[in-house]
Write a protein that holds these residues in place. Structure first.
Motif, PDB file in Angstrom:
ATOM      1  N   GLU A 272      -3.439  46.097  31.824  1.00 22.57           N
ATOM      2  CA  GLU A 272      -3.786  45.562  30.511  1.00 22.57           C
ATOM      3  C   GLU A 272      -4.344  44.152  30.690  1.00 22.57           C
ATOM      4  N   PRO A 273      -5.069  43.653  29.697  1.00 24.15           N
ATOM      5  CA  PRO A 273      -5.629  42.293  29.808  1.00 24.15           C
ATOM      6  C   PRO A 273      -4.587  41.219  29.567  1.00 24.15           C
ATOM      7  N   ARG A 274      -3.551  41.229  30.383  1.00 20.69           N
ATOM      8  CA  ARG A 274      -2.488  40.232  30.286  1.00 20.69           C
ATOM      9  C   ARG A 274      -1.979  39.943  31.687  1.00 20.69           C
ATOM     10  N   THR A 275      -1.581  38.696  31.913  1.00 21.25           N
ATOM     11  CA  THR A 275      -1.140  38.343  33.266  1.00 21.25           C
ATOM     12  C   THR A 275       0.200  38.991  33.615  1.00 21.25           C
ATOM     13  N   ASP A 276       0.982  39.405  32.588  1.00 23.55           N
ATOM     14  CA  ASP A 276       2.271  40.026  32.897  1.00 23.55           C
ATOM     15  C   ASP A 276       2.164  41.549  32.995  1.00 23.55           C
ATOM     16  N   SER A 277       0.949  42.041  32.950  1.00 17.46           N
ATOM     17  CA  SER A 277       0.753  43.486  33.034  1.00 17.46           C
ATOM     18  C   SER A 277       0.800  43.945  34.494  1.00 17.46           C
ATOM     19  N   ALA A 278       1.084  45.221  34.673  1.00 16.15           N
ATOM     20  CA  ALA A 278       1.231  45.766  36.024  1.00 16.15           C
ATOM     21  C   ALA A 278      -0.085  45.685  36.796  1.00 16.15           C
ATOM     22  N   VAL A 279       0.044  45.389  38.093  1.00 20.01           N
ATOM     23  CA  VAL A 279      -1.126  45.387  38.972  1.00 20.01           C
ATOM     24  C   VAL A 279      -1.433  46.830  39.363  1.00 20.01           C
ATOM     25  N   VAL A 280      -2.652  47.262  39.112  1.00 16.85           N
ATOM     26  CA  VAL A 280      -2.999  48.647  39.432  1.00 16.85           C
ATOM     27  C   VAL A 280      -3.899  48.755  40.654  1.00 16.85           C
ATOM     28  N   ALA A 281      -4.514  47.654  41.035  1.00 19.40           N
ATOM     29  CA  ALA A 281      -5.408  47.718  42.196  1.00 19.40           C
ATOM     30  C   ALA A 281      -5.776  46.313  42.634  1.00 19.40           C
ATOM     31  N   ASN A 282      -6.455  46.230  43.755  1.00 21.71           N
ATOM     32  CA  ASN A 282      -7.093  44.983  44.175  1.00 21.71           C
ATOM     33  C   ASN A 282      -8.562  45.278  44.420  1.00 21.71           C
ATOM     34  N   PHE A 283      -9.424  44.469  43.853  1.00 18.06           N
ATOM     35  CA  PHE A 283     -10.859  44.627  44.103  1.00 18.06           C
ATOM     36  C   PHE A 283     -11.298  43.531  45.069  1.00 18.06           C
ATOM     37  N   ALA A 284     -11.982  43.939  46.100  1.00 18.24           N
ATOM     38  CA  ALA A 284     -12.479  42.961  47.066  1.00 18.24           C
ATOM     39  C   ALA A 284     -13.830  42.430  46.610  1.00 18.24           C
ATOM     40  N   ARG A 285     -14.127  41.233  47.059  1.00 19.47           N
ATOM     41  CA  ARG A 285     -15.429  40.634  46.776  1.00 19.47           C
ATOM     42  C   ARG A 285     -16.529  41.595  47.218  1.00 19.47           C
ATOM     43  N   GLY A 286     -17.538  41.721  46.355  1.00 20.61           N
ATOM     44  CA  GLY A 286     -18.676  42.558  46.708  1.00 20.61           C
ATOM     45  C   GLY A 286     -18.614  43.959  46.144  1.00 20.61           C
ATOM     46  N   VAL A 287     -17.434  44.372  45.709  1.00 20.70           N
ATOM     47  CA  VAL A 287     -17.312  45.703  45.117  1.00 20.70           C
ATOM     48  C   VAL A 287     -18.093  45.738  43.816  1.00 20.70           C
ATOM     49  N   SER A 288     -18.832  46.814  43.581  1.00 21.92           N
ATOM     50  CA  SER A 288     -19.541  46.896  42.311  1.00 21.92           C
ATOM     51  C   SER A 288     -19.002  48.043  41.483  1.00 21.92           C
ATOM     52  N   GLY A 289     -19.195  47.925  40.194  1.00 18.94           N
ATOM     53  CA  GLY A 289     -18.693  48.929  39.274  1.00 18.94           C
ATOM     54  C   GLY A 289     -19.348  48.757  37.926  1.00 18.94           C
ATOM     55  N   GLU A 290     -18.628  49.196  36.919  1.00 20.91           N
ATOM     56  CA  GLU A 290     -19.147  49.080  35.564  1.00 20.91           C
ATOM     57  C   GLU A 290     -18.140  48.348  34.691  1.00 20.91           C
ATOM     58  N   ALA A 291     -18.667  47.466  33.852  1.00 22.40           N
ATOM     59  CA  ALA A 291     -17.808  46.810  32.865  1.00 22.40           C
ATOM     60  C   ALA A 291     -17.688  47.739  31.668  1.00 22.40           C
ATOM     61  N   LEU A 292     -16.448  48.041  31.306  1.00 23.49           N
ATOM     62  CA  LEU A 292     -16.235  48.965  30.188  1.00 23.49           C
ATOM     63  C   LEU A 292     -15.929  48.230  28.893  1.00 23.49           C
ATOM     64  N   ALA A 293     -15.256  47.089  29.009  1.00 29.05           N
ATOM     65  CA  ALA A 293     -14.841  46.374  27.802  1.00 29.05           C
ATOM     66  C   ALA A 293     -14.582  44.920  28.141  1.00 29.05           C
ATOM     67  N   ARG A 294     -14.622  44.091  27.102  1.00 24.41           N
ATOM     68  CA  ARG A 294     -14.304  42.679  27.256  1.00 24.41           C
ATOM     69  C   ARG A 294     -13.236  42.317  26.254  1.00 24.41           C
ATOM     70  N   GLN A 295     -12.367  41.418  26.643  1.00 23.31           N
ATOM     71  CA  GLN A 295     -11.397  40.885  25.698  1.00 23.31           C
ATOM     72  C   GLN A 295     -11.026  39.486  26.130  1.00 23.31           C
ATOM     73  N   GLY A 296     -11.487  38.510  25.368  1.00 18.64           N
ATOM     74  CA  GLY A 296     -11.240  37.125  25.738  1.00 18.64           C
ATOM     75  C   GLY A 296     -11.750  36.852  27.137  1.00 18.64           C
ATOM     76  N   ALA A 297     -10.878  36.366  28.004  1.00 19.82           N
ATOM     77  CA  ALA A 297     -11.271  36.032  29.363  1.00 19.82           C
ATOM     78  C   ALA A 297     -11.300  37.251  30.281  1.00 19.82           C
ATOM     79  N   TRP A 298     -10.959  38.400  29.737  1.00 14.47           N
ATOM     80  CA  TRP A 298     -10.784  39.577  30.575  1.00 14.47           C
ATOM     81  C   TRP A 298     -11.958  40.542  30.464  1.00 14.47           C
TER      82      TRP A 298
END
Lengths: 324, 184
Positions: free
Chosen positions: B41-67
């Motif tokens: 979730e877009p919160r710092t206390d939310s569970a970590v689901v993955a780590n993305f390394a620099r250079g990985v590309s993908g798609e932005a699905l949504a924005r919320q504030g700083a997230w």
């Protein structure tokens, strides 16, 4: 003349602080500067009136390079948004002026005393009022922190030694400062000043009730455009790259993220269809501006008509600029 | 010319424009700029689901504030938008039919060709600033558009904006070495 050049070299050595061909030893720069009270005033403390006079001169030149977009309602709108953001800072009562200038370049400029100009190229890529507020807030931060004045002071101080020789000529020294004003726009400020303006800008926009991330959105847009975009040439020359700014701003923002309110984004006013540059020789404030206004605008700051405040002769100023 | 350009700008910017909304109508290409923790979730206390390394590309699905919510080949989750860059990565073909055209090249992001000199589109440059002549008429027009503090407050009130007390950000001790956005 010879001696003034030597003094200039000594002052230069002092300012640069280290590796300089002439050593400043045995010279007390403070004492040196105190010789001419006028010089001290100009170098160490620029009054608000002087700031406004310089800013007005610089703003007038900027408008000579790129005139206002001929859309009175747009200009009035930008002034309201800008003033509202400016009220959130430490200098709410400067005679703030905000303008959209007619050039496809993507950029924004701040001049001392409260002049903020945004290019049409930048305005047209904004999605919402929060992004506008973020950009204006960055420029407002430059004015609040007197970043340009500092740069001009440094530059003027470099030649303060030379100025001491003609210390009765106060305007020459001030000319010297203004003369560098256009170069401030062309060369930009220190990177640290830009990062500081970003960090302050986010907070000013947030204080005004906007989504704090409007400026971040705009930096993302600039980053996505990249260096190949000609409309960004001057901006990229005068600012740290947007990616670096995002990195710095991210570092500054991260500890505060939880405390920043969500804020509002709001629709942005679009430029009127067909609006070109304002070209009238002496255009009147168009009815659209007053029509929107419930009250008369604040009286304009006194223009530097030859002798206001610090006795600047505009012709001399221009010579100061082009004589470089 | 201006109209054509404006249209191109609109098309080009459309994707970025959508990013302003919480949910993006169409995914936007995004590249991870720093190694980042990815949360559910877009919160710092939310569970970590993955780590993305620099250079990985993908798609932005949504924005919320700083997230921003990013979907890559391996995972989907939220990370700080400071840690990503939008747009196709450098060296890619730009987007759509416009990419081959002159204007398409100008507005396509992150291309390394310098098209400035070959195009008529050019705004203010250093020389313009140095040559600029003072224009008092423009300055007076500008004065006419100035807003009083009361007018500004009226605008804010009408737009539902209210002032909030927020402290300035603390300057990071060593910004370059700081750790923005929960990166690792």
């Amino acid at each position: 003349m010879k001696s003034s050049r030597r003094l200039g070299a000594i002052a230069l050595a002092g300012m640069l602080g280290a590796v300089a061909p002439v050593k400043a030893q045995n010279i007390d720069l403070n004492r040196l500067f105190s010789i001419g009270r006028d010089a001290v005033t100009a170098v160490a403390g620029v009054s608000e009136q002087e700031e406004q006079t310089m800013g007005r001169e610089i703003a007038g030149r900027m408008l000579g390079a790129a005139p206002l977009v001929n859309d009175a309602a747009l200009q009035a709108y930008v002034n309201r948004v800008g003033r509202w953001v400016a009220v959130q800072g430490e200098r709410p009562d400067l005679p703030w002026r905000f303008a959209v200038i007619d050039t496809p370049s993507i950029n924004a400029f701040a001049a001392p005393g409260g002049y903020v100009m945004l290019t049409r190229g930048l305005y047209e890529i904004l999605d919402n009022e929060a992004q506008l507020a973020g950009v204006l807030a960055h420029e407002i931060a430059h004015v609040v922190r007197r970043h340009h004045v500092t740069v001009m002071q440094k530059s003027a101080a470099l030649s303060a030694g030379a100025q001491l020789a003609q210390r009765d000529n106060r305007s020459a020294l001030v000319n010297n400062m203004i003369g560098t004003g256009a170069e401030v726009f062309a060369r930009g400020l220190d990177k640290s000043a830009e990062y500081e303006a970003d960090a302050i800008g986010v907070v000013l926009a947030a204080r005004a009730g906007y989504n704090p991330f409007g400026l971040v959105d705009v930096l993302h847009k600039l980053a996505a455009r990249g260096a190949a975009d000609g409309s960004l040439a001057l901006l990229f020359k005068t600012h740290p790259l947007p990616g670096e700014r995002l990195e710095q701003l991210g570092a500054a923002l991260t500890p505060a993220l939880a405390t920043l309110p969500a804020g509002r984004e709001l629709d942005i006013r679009r430029v009127a269809a067909g609006a070109g540059p304002m070209r009238a020789a002496k255009p009147l404030p168009a009815g659209g501006a007053r029509g929107l206004a419930e009250q008369q605008p604040a009286p304009p700051a006194q223009p530097p008509k030859g002798g206001s405040g610090i006795g600047i002769d505009p012709g001399q100023l221009l010579r100061g600029l082009f004589g470089r | 010319m201006r109209q054509r350009r404006a249209k191109t700008v609109c098309r080009r910017v459309a994707a970025v424009l959508l990013a302003a909304f919480a949910t993006l109508a169409a995914a936007e290409p995004v590249t991870v700029e720093r190694d980042s923790v990815v949360r559910a979730e877009p919160r710092t206390d939310s569970a970590v689901v993955a780590n993305f390394a620099r250079g990985v590309s993908g798609e932005a699905l949504a924005r919320q504030g700083a997230w921003v919510q990013v979907k890559t080949a391996t995972a989907t989750g939220w990370l700080y938008s400071f840690n990503v860059r939008f747009g196709a990565p450098a060296g890619s073909a730009g987007e759509g039919a416009g990419a081959g055209s002159v204007l398409g090249r100008v507005f396509a992001p992150r291309q390394k060709v310098n098209v400035t000199a070959t195009l008529g589109i050019r705004g203010l440059d250093e020389e313009d600033l140095k040559q600029a002549q003072f224009d008092g008429g423009q300055l007076e027009a500008l004065d006419g558009f100035a807003a009083s503090r009361e007018q500004a407050e009226a605008h804010a009130g009408g737009a539902g904006l209210s002032a909030t007390r927020i402290d300035y950000l603390a300057q990071p001790a060593a910004a370059a070495g700081a750790d923005p956005g929960g990166s690792q």
